[in-house]
Enzyme design. Sequence first.
Site, PDB file in Angstrom:
ATOM      1  N   SER A 208       7.476   0.572   8.079  1.00  0.00           N
ATOM      2  CA  SER A 208       6.134   1.168   7.654  1.00  0.00           C
ATOM      3  C   SER A 208       5.761   2.662   8.120  1.00  0.00           C
ATOM      4  O   SER A 208       5.855   2.709   9.331  1.00  0.00           O
ATOM      5  CB  SER A 208       4.675   0.426   8.123  1.00  0.00           C
ATOM      6  OG  SER A 208       3.687   1.067   7.475  1.00  0.00           O
TER       7      SER A 208
ATOM      8  N   CYS B 195       3.206 -21.156 -16.637  1.00  0.00           N
ATOM      9  CA  CYS B 195       2.404 -20.989 -15.358  1.00  0.00           C
ATOM     10  C   CYS B 195       0.818 -20.724 -16.115  1.00  0.00           C
ATOM     11  O   CYS B 195       0.620 -19.783 -16.379  1.00  0.00           O
ATOM     12  CB  CYS B 195       2.905 -19.945 -14.495  1.00  0.00           C
ATOM     13  SG  CYS B 195       1.778 -19.503 -13.076  1.00  0.00           S
TER      14      CYS B 195
ATOM     15  N   ILE C 167      13.589   2.188   9.010  1.00  0.00           N
ATOM     16  CA  ILE C 167      12.875   2.517   7.877  1.00  0.00           C
ATOM     17  C   ILE C 167      11.777   1.479   7.781  1.00  0.00           C
ATOM     18  O   ILE C 167      11.827   0.264   6.999  1.00  0.00           O
ATOM     19  CB  ILE C 167      13.571   2.722   6.717  1.00  0.00           C
ATOM     20  CG1 ILE C 167      14.673   3.507   6.714  1.00  0.00           C
ATOM     21  CG2 ILE C 167      12.391   3.166   5.432  1.00  0.00           C
ATOM     22  CD1 ILE C 167      14.303   5.149   7.061  1.00  0.00           C
TER      23      ILE C 167
ATOM     24  N   ILE D 189       0.827  -1.221  -0.083  1.00  0.00           N
ATOM     25  CA  ILE D 189       0.105  -0.011  -0.072  1.00  0.00           C
ATOM     26  C   ILE D 189       0.850   1.311   0.232  1.00  0.00           C
ATOM     27  O   ILE D 189       1.648   1.435   0.668  1.00  0.00           O
ATOM     28  CB  ILE D 189      -0.862  -0.212   1.182  1.00  0.00           C
ATOM     29  CG1 ILE D 189      -2.083  -0.952   0.955  1.00  0.00           C
ATOM     30  CG2 ILE D 189      -1.410   1.418   1.561  1.00  0.00           C
ATOM     31  CD1 ILE D 189      -2.839  -1.386   2.222  1.00  0.00           C
TER      32      ILE D 189
ATOM     33  N   CYS E  47      -2.260 -23.302  -7.702  1.00  0.00           N
ATOM     34  CA  CYS E  47      -1.566 -24.571  -7.809  1.00  0.00           C
ATOM     35  C   CYS E  47      -0.110 -24.415  -7.185  1.00  0.00           C
ATOM     36  O   CYS E  47       0.597 -25.345  -6.753  1.00  0.00           O
ATOM     37  CB  CYS E  47      -1.468 -24.935  -9.226  1.00  0.00           C
ATOM     38  SG  CYS E  47      -0.034 -24.484 -10.247  1.00  0.00           S
TER      39      CYS E  47
ATOM     40  N   ARG F 222       9.387  -6.064   9.745  1.00  0.00           N
ATOM     41  CA  ARG F 222       9.342  -4.700   9.764  1.00  0.00           C
ATOM     42  C   ARG F 222      10.643  -4.082  10.715  1.00  0.00           C
ATOM     43  O   ARG F 222      10.921  -4.874  11.749  1.00  0.00           O
ATOM     44  CB  ARG F 222       8.241  -3.896  10.416  1.00  0.00           C
ATOM     45  CG  ARG F 222       6.964  -4.498   9.904  1.00  0.00           C
ATOM     46  CD  ARG F 222       5.850  -3.812  10.712  1.00  0.00           C
ATOM     47  NE  ARG F 222       4.422  -4.000  10.585  1.00  0.00           N
ATOM     48  CZ  ARG F 222       3.646  -5.235  10.796  1.00  0.00           C
ATOM     49  NH1 ARG F 222       4.439  -6.031  11.641  1.00  0.00           N
ATOM     50  NH2 ARG F 222       2.580  -5.388  10.648  1.00  0.00           N
TER      51      ARG F 222
ATOM     52  N   LYS G 279      -1.858  -1.164  13.801  1.00  0.00           N
ATOM     53  CA  LYS G 279      -2.765  -0.709  12.900  1.00  0.00           C
ATOM     54  C   LYS G 279      -3.792  -1.673  12.631  1.00  0.00           C
ATOM     55  O   LYS G 279      -4.856  -1.513  11.891  1.00  0.00           O
ATOM     56  CB  LYS G 279      -2.175  -0.305  11.515  1.00  0.00           C
ATOM     57  CG  LYS G 279      -1.610   0.786  11.477  1.00  0.00           C
ATOM     58  CD  LYS G 279      -1.038   1.140  10.095  1.00  0.00           C
ATOM     59  CE  LYS G 279       0.283   1.070  10.040  1.00  0.00           C
ATOM     60  NZ  LYS G 279       1.038   1.689   8.744  1.00  0.00           N
TER      61      LYS G 279
ATOM     62  N   HIS H  53       0.599   4.437   1.308  1.00  0.00           N
ATOM     63  CA  HIS H  53      -0.213   5.152   2.413  1.00  0.00           C
ATOM     64  C   HIS H  53      -0.436   6.561   1.922  1.00  0.00           C
ATOM     65  O   HIS H  53       0.426   7.401   1.552  1.00  0.00           O
ATOM     66  CB  HIS H  53       0.373   5.009   3.872  1.00  0.00           C
ATOM     67  CG  HIS H  53       0.605   3.582   4.303  1.00  0.00           C
ATOM     68  ND1 HIS H  53      -0.634   3.030   4.804  1.00  0.00           N
ATOM     69  CD2 HIS H  53       1.576   2.722   4.111  1.00  0.00           C
ATOM     70  CE1 HIS H  53      -0.210   1.476   5.063  1.00  0.00           C
ATOM     71  NE2 HIS H  53       1.192   1.493   4.650  1.00  0.00           N
TER      72      HIS H  53
END
Lengths: 425, 495, 129
Positions: free
Chosen positions: B352, B415, B350, B50, B452, B315, B254, B52
């Site tokens: 999130s 694939c 560093i 994401i 799969c 993190r 969060k 943010h």
Amino acid sequence: MARKSKYDVVVIGSGPGGLAAAISAKKNGAEDVLIIERDLELGGILQQCIHNGFGLEVLKKDLPGPAYAQLYINEALALGVETLLDTMVLDVSPRRRIYATNKRDGVLDLEAHAIVLAMGCRERTRAQVRLPGTRPAGVYTAGTAQRWVNVEGYMPGKRFVILGSGDIGMIMARRLTFEGAKVERVLEVMPFLTGLMRNYVQCLMDYDIPLQLRHTVKRILGKDRVEAVESVQVDEHWNPIAGTEEIIPCDTLLLSVGLIPENELSRKAGVSLDPITGGPFVNNEFQTSVPGIFSAGNVVHVYDLVDWVTEAGLLAGKSAAAFAQRERESEIRHLPLLPGENVRYVIPHRVDKESLATGDVRLQMRVKQPIEAPVWVEVRSGEKLITRKGEPYVRPGEMVTLVLPSKVYDEVRQARELSLAVVGR
Amino acid sequence: MNDPYDVIIIGAGVVGCMVARALSRYQLRILLFEKEADIGMGASSANTAIVHAGYDPLPGTLKARMNVAANPMWDNLSGELNFPFERRGDYVVAIGPFELLKLDRLLDQGRRNGVPGMHLITGEEMRHREPNINPAVSGALWAPTGGLCDPFMVTVATAENAVQNGVQVLTSTAFMDFILDDHARIIGVKTTRGDFPCRWAVNAAGLYSDDVMHRAGVRPEFSITPRRGEYMVLDKAEITINNVLFPVPSEVSKGILVTASLHGNPLCGPTANDIPDKDDRATTSEGLEEIRQGALKMIPSLNLRHLIAMFSGLRANGNAPCETPGVEYNHDFIIEIPASPRGLVNLGGIESPGLTASPAIAQRVVELLKDAGEPLREKPGWDPIRPPRPRFCHLSREEQALLIARDPRYARVICRCELVTEGEIVAEINAPIPARTYDAIKRRTWLGTGRCLGGFDMPRVVEILAREQGISPLEVTKKGEGSGFLVRKTKLVEG
Amino acid sequence: MEEETRVICITCPKGCALDVTREGATVLEIRGGGCKRGQEYVKAELADPRRMVATTVRIRGGLHPLLPVYTAAPFPKGRIADLLAELRTLELRVPVKMGEVVLKNALGTGIDILASRTMTRLKEKNGEM
């Protein structure tokens, strides 16, 4: 190589279900049958199932998988079934158009009067049995390992733990032992064996490979390569029993935790799937919810024995051939009506020849350009005039009606298509 | 010994790669190195994907500043580097009356941080926008600037553009120590592949940034406690989630979100558990249970039967105090040039929103170097555009046919679940940052991530990797040294 | 001295359990199991246990480096390890046809080893020969 753009029956997949379907379609009147296979050769998963035990029920023979496949491959080829190998079907439409690719032909866009889905099944994976732990190399499904060991000639490990007492798991336990690997344990979460008893005897008992029922893998250990698994006993609700954990050192964990019908393409074709089997809803001819699309073998539900897959394929192929024949007849019976000179469109688009036997057929059309002078509105079959009608003038805003009289039935029966034209008189 | 580099960047995660690309604009000789077999193997490839909006970090922190400064950069960045990015916006969803009260505080915080366009919507509106949502939804905070990306491709695309512009990249090369001169100035870096002299070293070591800075004698009190986040991925064929749905944050985290992903598979997670081991990226049954409960609270119809993958990321949770007076916060980013030793650009903690903030962090590094008197002269011919490689599954049929006509390897599907072709795999192996392992191919093409999980493609990919690199299949690895797939030929039984 | 043993028949997928009463090598009674083949299997299993063996041998020039093979008849169980070792030393060349003998009279047992499939030169893949 696909030699046509339209086939009577196209079979997707060349495992036992697909091979049987193709053979049976051909034997039951399908004019041309094409098998599309994603692998380099026909036979599907049977080519890697080198163990014996195939054909016991129906053929009354004890064959290895490749031999079982070879019998049907030979028969299919002898019957003139066409094949496209190393070819992936990307899409199947409900109107039975097939879109596929391969290196040699590039993009293939085919039509079929009937399709048999025979994609087989795929193996359940680590995520589906919610197996936590690290994500190192050395966690494989039994089928992937089987391909490496039996077909490609590589061993994926030295010390194995196998999760799941299904047939593939037990057979792989013996197979790996044959090739010098050590199988430490087979673990089964259920309180009973999930594969065949004969495989327990000849794959595990014969080679003293321990089987633990009511046990599962709690987690996988090892950063780069599997170093061990932690096994645990479970209670009747499949909850781990604290204190029963055991670290089993190994470098490979094989998963033999079930099979799921492979229906990605079926979804694309708009085929309704049964949430319980994971395969299409079918009738007694193995026709799916989409007319003209049939399914055969493990794509419908996972069978215990290949013999039954073959039987299912034979039935599906026969049904597909019958459907294709009806489609073909209907195509011959229904004449296209094509707009010719100064005709924008004609309704209907097609005429059932047989309806002329019992009465007239009314055609309606619009012209492209006005002609303010007397004209003929003509129906022709090639050069031959079938019927015509005079009009004092034609205008795009005014619909023209013409009757195809019953008396032209005999001429129309010979025709392949009819065209309409508005020409000066 | 080699000519000195102007800048050596330690660690090729998204931050290191962004710094490399930002600096590649200038007339500098740059080396970017990474201990793993591929770039972006740490938190950069295992996170929520994401971008943010910026309402979450505490106002006044470096995290808040960098987040809000970076967010608007992403459209341009995605255009230049050709990685997938969609500004879909995100929601913080309140379930029941109590959670609703907390949305105001978040809205206020977002506004103080300078996040544009946020407003509250009603429960009814939320149900309309996400039909699968818990019917007990009482309202939501809508942040239109939130975005979705493929974080690994962000990292790869950035690094490739840096390579295009002259940056050298070394993988499987681990940092050992700094080399200092008598005046406490960094003049080189010792690595497992030898010593490399340099004028500047950038600590972008992520989870290991504490160890690296301690080697230079910087911030001995700083330490990183890995905070593990576990995730589960659901089958896109079974359930569709169109939005980014955050729960109302608790005091500790969060919380478990349920989000769309650009690959279509809904993603749920992460958990947040501090662990001692920086290597321990295992998933756990407890973690999965926690995710399940959190996800069910958001989307009651979720079914664990549709689980197709689990993973976890760590993190780089640090303990650096915020330097803004009056802001009480002890997990801020470090972006600095310390007084001593000279020659170090120090990045630490560093976590999130580090992915979101990474382009702003890189910009900040450029400014710091300028402030330190580094004469950054623009390089003529710097090319900001990283050309995309074709993705078969995203092309129309006509485009597919054209591509195949040019290179028939694009007609061989390896694939089937994710529709990845041999042509794409070969292109990744021969890319500016070559994909050398199975996981490297998987992360770049998304092959083997479908239902799969690679059962069909794995032997084929191993074969292609061997063939293209001129090695034996026995030498092909999943993710670098020690992670080989195969151990010997079937018939060569020992003893 | 009578002895009770339970033998699971592996002749067909049913896997019936048969209870056997025997005295030394002499089978006195077999109970359970649905068919004649089961009775025969039990007698053979007690006297001279044998198994069908399927494995692979190396082959050159074909689509795959290994050719699946199997024993033409059940093979003495105690000699399977020797058979596998023997087959590991073998290397064939394509073409090979399904059912072709790849090793005659293996280990002097009188049992031949047969190719499980046809394997042609690489270009002709899979075709009938």
